[in-house]
Design an enzyme around this catalytic site. Structure first.
Site, PDB file in Angstrom:
ATOM      1  CB  CYS A  41      -0.908  -0.052   1.226  1.00 16.56           C
ATOM      2  SG  CYS A  41      -1.777   1.467   1.594  1.00 16.56           S
TER       3      CYS A  41
ATOM      4  CB  CYS B  59       0.334   1.763   4.125  1.00 15.46           C
ATOM      5  SG  CYS B  59      -1.387   1.258   3.947  1.00 15.46           S
TER       6      CYS B  59
END
Length: 135
Positions: free
Chosen positions: A60, A63
Site C-alpha cells: 500500500c 501506508c
C-alpha cells in the site's frame, strides 16, 4: 513443546525479540500473530490509555507514505500505545474491526473505538490523537 509454544506465540524467540526491539525503537508495536495481539489488546482494555492501531499493507503506497509520520507521532506522544497490524498477515483482526481500506487508523480507549481515520490524513490523525490522549 518449544515448537508448539513458538507457533502459539507467533515465532521463535529470535523472531520475537527482533520484532520487539525493532518496534520499541520506533515506538510502534508490530504484531505478527493474532494470539500476541489478543494478549496485548485484552491487557489494554483495562487501561484508560489511548491506543492507535495502524491497519496497513506492505503493498500500500499511502501506508508507506504515512509510516514516517506515525513513527514521529509515536516518539512525540509516548503516553499513547501505537500498534501496527498488517492486514494481509492478520486479516482476522482487520475483519474484526471492519477495516475495508488502507491505511485505516483506529483510536481506542478501554477497547472501544473513539475515532477512525481512513486514508493518508496525517494532520487529521494527529488532531484526533491530541483530542483523545488528554481526555
Amino acid at each position: 513443546m518449544g515448537a508448539v509454544l513458538s507457533s502459539f506465540w507467533g515465532g521463535g524467540a529470535a523472531d520475537a525479540s527482533a520484532s520487539e526491539s525493532a518496534s520499541e525503537a520506533s515506538g510502534v508495536r508490530v504484531f505478527h500473530s493474532s494470539e500476541r495481539w489478543l494478549l496485548h489488546f485484552n491487557e489494554f482494555k483495562q487501561s484508560n490509555q489511548l491506543m492507535v492501531i495502524d491497519f496497513a499493507a506492505s503493498w500500500c503506497g499511502p501506508c508507506k507514505f504515512m509510516e514516517p509520520a506515525v513513527k514521529s507521532m509515536a516518539s512525540t506522544y509516548t503516553d499513547v500505545d501505537f500498534v501496527k497490524i498488517d492486514v494481509d498477515e492478520l486479516h482476522d483482526v482487520a475483519q474484526e474491526f471492519k477495516v475495508q481500506a488502507m491505511p485505516t487508523f483506529l483510536l481506542l480507549k478501554q477497547g472501544k473505538e473513539v475515532e477512525r481515520v481512513i486514508g493518508a490524513k496525517k494532520d487529521e490523525l494527529e488532531k484526533k490523537i491530541q483530542k483523545h490522549r488528554a481526555v
